[in-house]
Enzyme design. Structure first.
Site, PDB file in Angstrom:
ATOM      1  N   GLU A 379     -71.472  68.187-128.395  1.00 26.89           N
ATOM      2  CA  GLU A 379     -71.887  67.074-128.937  1.00 26.89           C
ATOM      3  C   GLU A 379     -71.198  65.875-128.463  1.00 26.89           C
ATOM      4  O   GLU A 379     -72.082  64.885-128.358  1.00 26.89           O
ATOM      5  CB  GLU A 379     -71.421  67.237-130.440  1.00 26.89           C
ATOM      6  CG  GLU A 379     -71.968  68.488-131.230  1.00 26.89           C
ATOM      7  CD  GLU A 379     -73.470  68.456-131.377  1.00 26.89           C
ATOM      8  OE1 GLU A 379     -74.088  67.601-131.203  1.00 26.89           O
ATOM      9  OE2 GLU A 379     -74.180  69.489-131.115  1.00 26.89           O
ATOM     10  N   HIS A 508     -84.141  74.897-135.361  1.00 27.99           N
ATOM     11  CA  HIS A 508     -85.042  73.933-134.567  1.00 27.99           C
ATOM     12  C   HIS A 508     -86.492  74.088-134.930  1.00 27.99           C
ATOM     13  O   HIS A 508     -87.396  73.127-134.561  1.00 27.99           O
ATOM     14  CB  HIS A 508     -84.776  73.919-132.924  1.00 27.99           C
ATOM     15  CG  HIS A 508     -83.344  73.879-132.555  1.00 27.99           C
ATOM     16  ND1 HIS A 508     -82.392  74.714-133.073  1.00 27.99           N
ATOM     17  CD2 HIS A 508     -82.913  72.651-131.996  1.00 27.99           C
ATOM     18  CE1 HIS A 508     -81.162  74.165-132.615  1.00 27.99           C
ATOM     19  NE2 HIS A 508     -81.508  72.837-131.730  1.00 27.99           N
TER      20      HIS A 508
HETATM   21  O1  X8Z Z   1     -78.589  72.977-131.406  1.00 27.84           O
HETATM   22  C1  X8Z Z   1     -77.746  72.879-130.429  1.00 27.84           C
HETATM   23  C2  X8Z Z   1     -76.747  71.729-130.387  1.00 27.84           C
HETATM   24  C3  X8Z Z   1     -76.984  70.405-130.926  1.00 27.84           C
HETATM   25  S1  X8Z Z   1     -78.112  69.680-129.928  1.00 27.84           S
HETATM   26  C4  X8Z Z   1     -75.495  72.365-131.488  1.00 27.84           C
HETATM   27  N1  X8Z Z   1     -77.802  73.696-129.560  1.00 27.84           N
HETATM   28  C5  X8Z Z   1     -78.711  75.153-129.507  1.00 27.84           C
HETATM   29  C6  X8Z Z   1     -78.615  75.832-130.818  1.00 27.84           C
HETATM   30  O2  X8Z Z   1     -77.631  75.774-131.571  1.00 27.84           O
HETATM   31  O3  X8Z Z   1     -79.603  76.449-130.923  1.00 27.84           O
HETATM   32  C7  X8Z Z   1     -76.715  74.001-128.369  1.00 27.84           C
HETATM   33  C8  X8Z Z   1     -77.205  75.123-127.710  1.00 27.84           C
HETATM   34  C9  X8Z Z   1     -78.313  75.591-128.375  1.00 27.84           C
HETATM   35 ZN    ZN Z   2     -77.409  69.236-128.297  1.00 27.97          ZN
END
Ligand code: X8Z
Ligand code: ZN
Length: 611
Positions: A379, A508
């Site tokens: 982060e 996401h």
């Molecule tokens: O979403 C994230 C970060 C914030 S950009 C915590 N990541 C992805 C996830 O959690 O799916 C980091 C690695 C992959």
């Molecule tokens: Zn990130």
């Protein structure tokens, strides 16, 4: 691009409903000039900057205090921004084909990579659906029934993740997995409306669909980007295959032959993570029988009762050791570091550039674990990127591409080596070289499964956005890809009527954040690490290199951060590493000793299984 009647009607519709100034829409009568284009850009950047800062505040309260009111506030500001960015995108078209200085041409290109809604009603709906999906994910809980059928205590995602991380009770793992995945069908309808609108917005800007727009954001044609992803996947696939095979033998020992077959896909709930995207929590099962160190960073952090701010201070300390600034006081005052007891928040970790001055924040429900120790470095990578490019004009305040943005903090986290932990007092004595395979394995568990996962998440979405995958086949298609790329299967039967939405159980997807970025980041971070270690004069094995305290490496990194999105990413990659392509070679180099070890283990298991 010629000005077609469709565009004119769009312009008129936008002009009639614009929430803010409409100067950018002044009717184009004569041939555009360079001076006009530059004036247009400077007006547009000022306007978008202001609206973006407002939008950021709206989104911040929307994610930090989830209520119907804050959802309305978030979508109100998002809609205003969409109105302005849509007008800007349409306005920018007027200058296409004009010979312009490279900078202005780049900015006009960036402005046109956005959704445009001709109908204000659709824009409003789109913003409301986006805020609604974010809230729905943040509020979702699994509420198991007690044995007597009465209502039990509800579980938030974080609690369920803890069970998946630590329990070896297969039935319990399955319950957690199925309990969480039963929540997303609730918002599948919203998601369907959302993608239909999003596609309309992308088409308005000449993209065939939103997936194509996403693939167009890498300084190359969309199709070339899709081929790059496939090339990179093929390059690293053998390493994933070795790790997957090894995990099969070990999981079979743990859960038995009835649960883990000798061939074919493995049930996804056994990997210590809700989405089986990182397997670090399997380390105790997978670690080498001899030579591995017993050190556990989680144990140390827990024993010392390291609080969330202290975790963040450790990460800040790394960046300042490279010569970067201390985080501003407002960061400490305004960030969210722990899960509030009394309200719903989106706990998924994120970093926020609220404005271009120095209002930067994180929102993360930090626990004292090794995993969160890495995530907080991740982060702060975003935060230091924001601070690094504050001097750039609005349109350049972004990563060279989104994979760069995701890679910075992870690059730093690759420097969390035993030597480093010893230096900062979190480890008494660094283990000797015998323990290297164990450390490499632990690191690989966090990096390598992300490669097929990140690839398939967006492959799935590309097909959803293109309409190739129909809503009733969402889960079918998701699990085809899960099986093909990850060698995994759904732990329980799919919904027979096609109402399932397993993809939506991933943040996401619900929040519509593109995911190919993490695939790229997982390659780039090893390229950056190798380059920065070289810059620091380091010549030993890459997995033992830490750039902690190295001002020269820090300056090199800072140089790239300061460039933001001002240049096509291959130029920025070249400046830091001498390479012009994203390449899996650095990652393969890093893990080479582990690959040899895994293949030897797998050969021995295969021979034993034949007997
Ligand atoms: O979403 C994230 C970060 C914030 S950009 C915590 N990541 C992805 C996830 O959690 O799916 C980091 C690695 C992959
Ligand atoms: Zn990130």
């Amino acid at each position: 691009m010629p000005v077609t009647p469709k565009i004119i009607s769009t312009l008129l519709a936008l002009a009639a409903t614009s929430a803010a100034s409409t100067t950018v829409l002044a009717a184009p009568t004569q041939k555009p000039t360079v001076a006009e284009a530059e004036r247009f850009l400077s007006d547009t950047e000022a306007r978008l900057n202001k609206l973006n800062n407002e939008q950021a505040l709206g989104a911040w309260v929307g994610s930090n205090f989830i209520t119907d009111d804050t959802e309305a506030i978030a979508s109100f500001f998002a809609e205003r921004y969409l109105t302005a960015s849509g007008e800007a995108a349409i306005g920018a078209r007027r200058f296409n084909g004009l010979k312009l200085p490279a900078d202005s041409a780049r900015k006009l290109m960036l402005l046109q990579q956005t959704l445009v809604f001709a109908d204000p009603k659709e824009r409003e709906q789109y913003a409301a659906l986006q805020a609604g999906l974010n809230g729905a994910y943040g509020k979702a809980k699994y509420c198991p029934k007690n044995a007597d059928g009465s209502a039990g205590a509800c579980m938030a995602l974080g609690e369920m993740e803890k069970v998946l991380a630590n329990s070896r009770d297969e039935a319990k793992l399955k319950e957690m997995w199925a309990g969480w995945h039963a929540q997303s069908p609730e918002y599948k309808g919203k998601y369907l409306d959302y993608i239909a609108l999003s596609n309309k917005g992308a088409k308005q800007m000449g993209f065939v669909d939103t997936g194509a727009m996403w693939r167009s954001q890498y300084d190359m044609p969309a199709d070339a980007f899709a081929s790059e992803m496939e090339r990179l996947w093929q390059q690293v696939k053998p390493l994933y295959d070795s790790l997957h095979t090894y995990s099969r033998y070990k999981l079979r020992e743990t859960y038995g032959a009835d649960v883990v077959p000798l061939e074919g896909p493995i049930p996804a709930h056994l990997y210590g993570n809700m989405w089986s995207q990182t397997w670090n929590n399997l380390y105790p099962i997978l670690k080498p029988a001899t030579g591995a160190s017993n050190y556990s960073l989680t144990k140390v952090l827990e024993e010392r009762k390291t609080d969330a701010k202290q975790m963040t201070k450790y990460a800040e300390g790394f960046y300042t050791s490279l010569g970067m600034q201390k985080l501003p006081a407002s960061f400490w005052e305004r960030s969210l570091f722990t899960k509030p007891r009394d309200r719903d928040v989106v706990c998924h970790a994120s970093a926020w550039p609220i404005n271009e001055k120095d209002d930067v924040r994180i929102k993360m429900c930090i626990n004292p674990t090794a995993e969160d120790f890495t995530v907080i470095h991740h982060e702060l990578g975003h935060v230091y990127y924001f601070l690094g490019y504050t001097g750039q004009p609005y349109l350049y305040r972004g990563g060279a591409n989104d994979g760069f943005h995701e890679a910075i903090g992870d690059t730093i986290a690759l420097s969390i080596t035993p030597d480093y932990l010893q230096k900062i007092g979190l480890m008494d004595q660094a283990p000797d070289a015998d323990a290297d395979i164990g450390q490499l394995l632990e690191r690989a568990l966090g990096k390598v499964p992300m490669l097929p996962f990140a690839y398939m998440v967006d492959k799935w979405r590309w097909d959803v956005y293109s309409g190739k995958t129909k809503p009733a086949d969402f889960d079918k298609s998701w699990w085809q890809l899960r099986e093909q790329y990850m060698g995994m299967k759904r732990p329980v039967a799919m919904d027979a009527k096609g109402a399932g939405f397993d993809a939506g159980a991933k943040y996401h997807v619900a929040a519509d954040v593109p995911y190919a970025r993490y695939f790229l980041a997982n390659m780039l971070q090893f390229q950056f690490h190798r380059a920065l270690c070289r810059e620091a004069g380091y010549t030993g094995p890459l997995h033992r290199c830490s750039i902690y305290g190295n001002a020269k490496a820090g300056a090199k990194l800072q140089q790239m951060l300061a460039m933001g999105a001002s240049k096509p990413w291959p130029e920025e990659l070249k400046a830091i590493s001498g390479e012009e392509r994203i390449d899996g070679g650095a990652l393969l180099d890093y893990f080479a000793p582990l690959k040899t070890w895994l293949d030897a283990q797998n050969a021995a298991y295969a021979a034993a299984a034949k007997k």
